[in-house]
Enzyme design. Structure first.
Site, PDB file in Angstrom:
ATOM      1  N   ASP A  52       4.138  -6.298  12.119  1.00  0.00           N
ATOM      2  CA  ASP A  52       3.831  -5.119  11.316  1.00  0.00           C
ATOM      3  C   ASP A  52       5.099  -4.525  10.706  1.00  0.00           C
ATOM      4  OD1 ASP A  52       1.178  -5.362  11.886  1.00  0.00           O
ATOM      5  OD2 ASP A  52       1.082  -3.707  13.321  1.00  0.00           O
ATOM      6  N   LYS A  74       0.756  -2.935   7.353  1.00  0.00           N
ATOM      7  CA  LYS A  74      -0.271  -2.109   6.722  1.00  0.00           C
ATOM      8  C   LYS A  74       0.283  -0.700   6.643  1.00  0.00           C
ATOM      9  CE  LYS A  74      -4.581  -2.781   7.880  1.00  0.00           C
ATOM     10  NZ  LYS A  74      -5.071  -3.387   6.640  1.00  0.00           N
ATOM     11  N   MET A 187      -0.676   8.762  12.477  1.00  0.00           N
ATOM     12  CA  MET A 187      -1.061   8.523  11.076  1.00  0.00           C
ATOM     13  C   MET A 187      -1.749   9.745  10.461  1.00  0.00           C
ATOM     14  SD  MET A 187      -2.467   4.643  11.754  1.00  0.00           S
ATOM     15  CE  MET A 187      -3.363   5.185  13.223  1.00  0.00           C
TER      16      MET A 187
END
Length: 270
Positions: A52, A74, A187
């Site tokens: 990632d 991502k 997030m």
């Protein structure tokens, strides 16, 4: 002496990474100091590391000679691989008899979509192993002097994601506010204003302490403390950007208490 030799000294038996297997591993909150020995064992044996965006370059540099890196990051709002593409690639590589290390920031099973990947691998008959990592929502706060739990302040802690906070499928923020327990958000930077407003509407005081830890454990780490009412605007004014962890609740006040006491501690040991 090789990395595997050093691991054998520390661990005794080092887990063997078999051909055609996938390890779903966590790289911890950022700094390679927080890697587990099992994750290092995976890096030392993998043929391919599918990683990632939040995996530190120093961690990737620990891979064995000849191991291939495949980026599968991502990042919100930026072009990125779909989860279906990533999972399909893991299956493809395993069926090529590769030892595949799927390396994620934090812990693969804490908002890392590791559960989805494990289910697909199992359905496809691909042998896999889960290698837990230290989740940034706990380690990042701890290293910023914010304990996830402390006696007299909370009896539970809520881990939540900010994704979907502006959709009908999002969390019931009023229900979370009603618990009176600290909330740790992953997030959440893009929706922090809406989350804060929803928590206040759900009953939390606007003066509830709040903090943001950006780039936890890394040299560029920044910590901002504020109140629930002001945390989003203060973050914007400070130019804070992801990756970040947000803490809301009484646990945040411990940071200021510790920072105030630390000069005395340092003076006592000097």
């Amino acid at each position: 002496m090789t990395t595997l030799d050093l691991l054998r000294r520390l661990m005794g038996d080092v887990p063997v990474f078999e051909l055609g297997h996938v390890w779903l591993a966590g790289a911890g909150p950022g700094d390679p100091a927080h890697l587990t020995l099992d994750a290092v064992a995976g890096l030392a044996q993998a043929d391919v590391v599918v990683h990632d965006a939040l995996v530190d370059p120093r961690t990737l540099a620990m891979r064995r000679d000849g191991a291939v890196l495949e980026f599968a990051g991502k990042r919100g709002g930026k072009p990125s691989a779909t989860q279906a593409d990533i999972t399909r690639r893991l299956v493809e590589l395993a069926r090529q008899d590769k030892r595949v290390l799927r390396l994620k920031g934090g812990d693969p099973f804490v908002f890392g979509r590791g559960g989805e990947e494990a289910l697909t691998l199992a359905a496809q008959g691909i042998p896999f192993r889960v290698v837990p990592g230290i989740t940034s929502g706990l380690a990042g706060l701890a290293l910023a002097s914010i304990p996830a739990t402390i006696r007299g302040v909370n009896q539970a802690v809520i881990l939540a994601t900010g994704h979907g906070a502006d959709t009908e499928e999002g969390l019931d923020w009023a229900a979370l506010a009603a618990t009176g327990q600290p909330i740790i958000l992953y997030m959440a930077m893009k929706t922090l204003d809406r989350i804060a407003a929803a928590l206040v509407a759900g009953g939390l005081s606007p003066e509830t302490p709040a903090a943001i830890v950006v780039s936890a454990t890394l040299p560029g780490e920044r910590v901002l403390t504020s109140t629930l009412a002001d945390i989003a605007s203060d973050a914007e004014a400070a130019g804070l950007e992801p990756p970040a962890i947000v803490a809301i609740g009484g646990i945040v006040t411990v940071r200021e208490q510790l920072l105030a006491l630390m000069p005395r501690v340092l003076e006592a040991v000097s």
